[in-house]
Design an enzyme around this catalytic site. Structure first.
Site, PDB file in Angstrom:
ATOM      1  CE  LYS A 200      -1.721   3.090   2.088  1.00 44.68           C
ATOM      2  NZ  LYS A 200      -1.498   4.558   1.734  1.00 44.68           N
ATOM      3  N   GLY A 253       6.892   4.652   8.205  1.00 47.39           N
ATOM      4  CA  GLY A 253       6.164   6.028   8.378  1.00 47.39           C
ATOM      5  C   GLY A 253       6.148   6.738   9.723  1.00 47.39           C
ATOM      6  CB  SER A 254       4.315   9.058  11.548  1.00 54.58           C
ATOM      7  OG  SER A 254       2.977   8.401  11.324  1.00 54.58           O
ATOM      8  CD  GLU A 256      -0.363  10.551  14.841  1.00 51.37           C
ATOM      9  OE1 GLU A 256       0.632  11.046  14.390  1.00 51.37           O
ATOM     10  OE2 GLU A 256      -1.499  10.921  15.028  1.00 51.37           O
ATOM     11  N   GLY A 258       2.733   3.924  13.502  1.00 52.10           N
ATOM     12  CA  GLY A 258       3.452   2.649  13.700  1.00 52.10           C
ATOM     13  C   GLY A 258       2.866   2.052  14.847  1.00 52.10           C
ATOM     14  CD  GLU A 275      13.581   1.046   9.152  1.00 48.97           C
ATOM     15  OE1 GLU A 275      14.150   2.223   9.629  1.00 48.97           O
ATOM     16  OE2 GLU A 275      14.271   0.005   9.026  1.00 48.97           O
ATOM     17  CB  CYS A 309      13.168   9.053   8.540  1.00 50.06           C
ATOM     18  SG  CYS A 309      14.399   7.976   7.386  1.00 50.06           S
ATOM     19  CD  GLU A 406       9.862  12.688  11.902  1.00 47.22           C
ATOM     20  OE1 GLU A 406       8.689  11.912  11.946  1.00 47.22           O
ATOM     21  OE2 GLU A 406      10.740  11.817  11.489  1.00 47.22           O
TER      22      GLU A 406
END
Ligand code: NAP
Ligand code: MG
Length: 504
Positions: A200, A253-254, A256, A258, A275, A309, A406
């Site tokens: 996705k 991704g973020s 949050e 995750g 990650e 990142c 971030e």
């Protein structure tokens, strides 16, 4: 073909225009599936804000169809590929990426806004090199013979060994900040180990993922091994993370999101690698070579417009050299040529969306209110697209909003230290929930090696920042993630070990 109505069309090659003009559905079982209803996701050129294409927004039904296709391929044709054949396919993907270099560069720039030289480096070197690195692995994935004595058997009466097997169907979910490399990072180890994949991509940047899936098919990847379901994270992404037919989620991704992935994966206890975000320190000691430090610190933060990142967004400079370094980095930032990625002279492209630009501006405003000094940048230039100036905030403290969060944009927060106690410097560098990257700048090997051990990050570089190579493991400590990608370690999450003992 319809004449495209967006302004950057004139700069594009015919193959890119033809690709954009296509209907973009989902790639399931080796063919494009076009839903007859449902909303389209608009894809914008971040340098102009104009719509350049649309793609389908899939949900649970499309994810389910893709997972079934991936399972059938895993148990069927893909399981009959030898390691050497998988290796050949990976090598061929690298060749096809290079043969389609111009189109991939243009699509990546349109999707994400990165400057042309960076897109050329990514599509011409990073992605092909990575596929070739993983092309070397299938024939080297080995188990072990173990000197075990099961049920009291004596040597010669039993044999124990391990098999390394592909984990199965992998669900991959990727972000928008570096679309093609993020997808590459999931596809290459999956193919090397014999897994199949449902991907996705980020809703904002699906173009190169779709094109890469076609190139994989052209390279000989059987139908169903790589499937793509486009859509929103909360629909398609959430359905993939929760699907009981998925054996492992590889998420980038973020932090949050995750956490949501971990919860969604609990149903069938699928394996998860994450990650996630970062807020990486760049620590500059007074003996460092400022000719290296100044461009290095600017690049560490402003690479990919700070939407990276690994970005070195917290600059810790010794007070003896503070003013020189801050002025130097600000001068580099002011000199960067801001412009659309498709203009080869641009050095600094747009942010991904208006929302992201406004978010970044909000962090800069919060910093101003909390007492930070805006040394350069701090504004969105008045021009079309989602641009924001590279920004240096000096006199920041750990409790300020732009230092704690971030930002994922071009905002460098500078702090100073006068202390020569490495523990206290490291404590400041480590005072974040993240632990992804970091760098130390000094000519003193002792200082460098001590700091390397004290910084709590998955990656630390010395006199450089964010050194990435296909062979070097990469991933996060603390809330920056679980597991590693790249290198031999990057294969591990795609494999499972079976212990076998036999007697006769
Ligand atoms: P994000 O909002 O977390 O989204 C990442 C992906 O997850 C997207 O495909 C997103 O779909 C999807 N998603 C959103 N909600 C979901 C849900 N509930 N369930 C399943 N999937 C869901 O991150 P982003 O804004 O795209 O990317 C920026 C973040 O990625 C930053 O934090 C950055 O540090 C991190 N990042 C980390 C690395 C690394 O290697 N550690 C590399 C690159 C980026 P949509 O596209 O629809 O939102
Ligand atoms: Mg999102």
């Amino acid at each position: 073909m319809n004449v495209p109505s967006f302004s950057s069309a004139a700069a594009l090659s015919p193959s890119t225009l033809a690709f954009l003009a296509r209907q973009h559905g989902h790639f399931i079982g080796g063919r494009w599936v076009h839903p007859t209803d449902g909303a389209l996701i608009d894809i914008h050129d971040p340098a102009t804000g104009e719509r350049i294409a649309g793609c389908a927004a899939g949900g649970a039904a499309e994810i389910d169809a893709a997972v079934r296709a991936a399972r059938a391929a895993f148990e069927g044709p893909w399981s009959r590929f030898t390691a050497a054949q998988r290796s050949a396919v990976l090598w061929k993907i690298a060749d096809l990426v290079q043969q389609n270099f111009q189109q991939l560069c243009e699509l990546e720039i349109l999707d994400n806004g990165l400057p042309t030289p960076l897109a050329q480096y990514v599509c011409g070197m990073v992605v092909p090199d990575f596929f070739r690195y993983y092309a070397g692995w299938p024939t080297k994935i080995e188990g072990a013979t173990i000197p075990a004595a099961p049920q009291g058997k004596l040597p010669g009466e039993a044999l124990s060994f391990t098999l390394r097997e592909p984990i199965g169907v992998v669900g991959a979910i990727t972000p928008w900040n570096s679309p093609l490399p993020m997808v590459m990072l999931k596809i290459a180890p999956a193919l090397a180990t014999g897994c199949t994949l449902v991907l996705k991509p980020a809703e904002l940047t699906p173009l190169t993922a779709m094109r890469l899936a076609e190139l994989c098919q052209e390279a000989g990847v059987p139908d169903g091994v790589i499937n793509i379901v486009n859509g929103y994270g909360e629909d398609a992404g959430a359905a993939l993370a929760a699907h009981p037919g998925v054996d492992k989620i590889a998420f980038t991704g973020s932090t949050e999101v995750g956490r949501l992935i971990v919860k969604a994966a609990a149903g069938n206890l699928k394996k998860v690698t994450l990650e996630l975000g970062g807020k990486s320190p760049v620590v500059v000691f007074p003996d460092a070579d400022l000719e290296q430090v100044i461009p290095g610190a600017a690049r560490a933060c402003f690479f990919l417009q700070g939407q990276n990142c690994m970005a070195g967004t917290r600059l810790f400079v010794h007070e003896k050299i503070h003013d020189k370094v801050v002025e130097g980095v600000a001068a580099v930032a002011r000199a960067m040529k801001i412009g659309p990625g498709l203009d080869p002279s641009s050095e600094f492209g747009p942010l991904i969306s208006a929302e992201q630009r406004n978010r970044v501006a909000g962090f800069v405003d919060a910093g101003r209110k909390e007492g930070a000094e805006v040394v350069c940048g701090g504004n969105a230039p008045t021009r079309p697209g989602y641009f924001f100036e590279p920004t240096v905030l000096a006199r920041t403290r750990n409790d300020m909003t732009p230092v704690k969060s971030e930002i994922f944009g071009p905002v460098l927060c500078v702090q100073t230290f006068g202390d020569d106690d490495l523990d206290s410097v490291a404590r400041a560098a480590n005072s974040t929930i993240y632990g992804l990257s970091g760098s130390v700048w000094t000519r003193d090997l002792g200082t460098a090696m001590k700091m390397v051990r004290k910084i709590d990050s998955g990656q630390v570089s010395v006199n450089m920042h964010a050194a990435i190579d296909p062979a070097m493991p990469f991933g996060g400590n603390k809330q920056s993630g679980w597991g590693r990608e790249f290198g031999k370690e990057g294969l591990e999450p795609y494999l499972k070990t079976k212990g076998i003992s036999m007697t006769w």
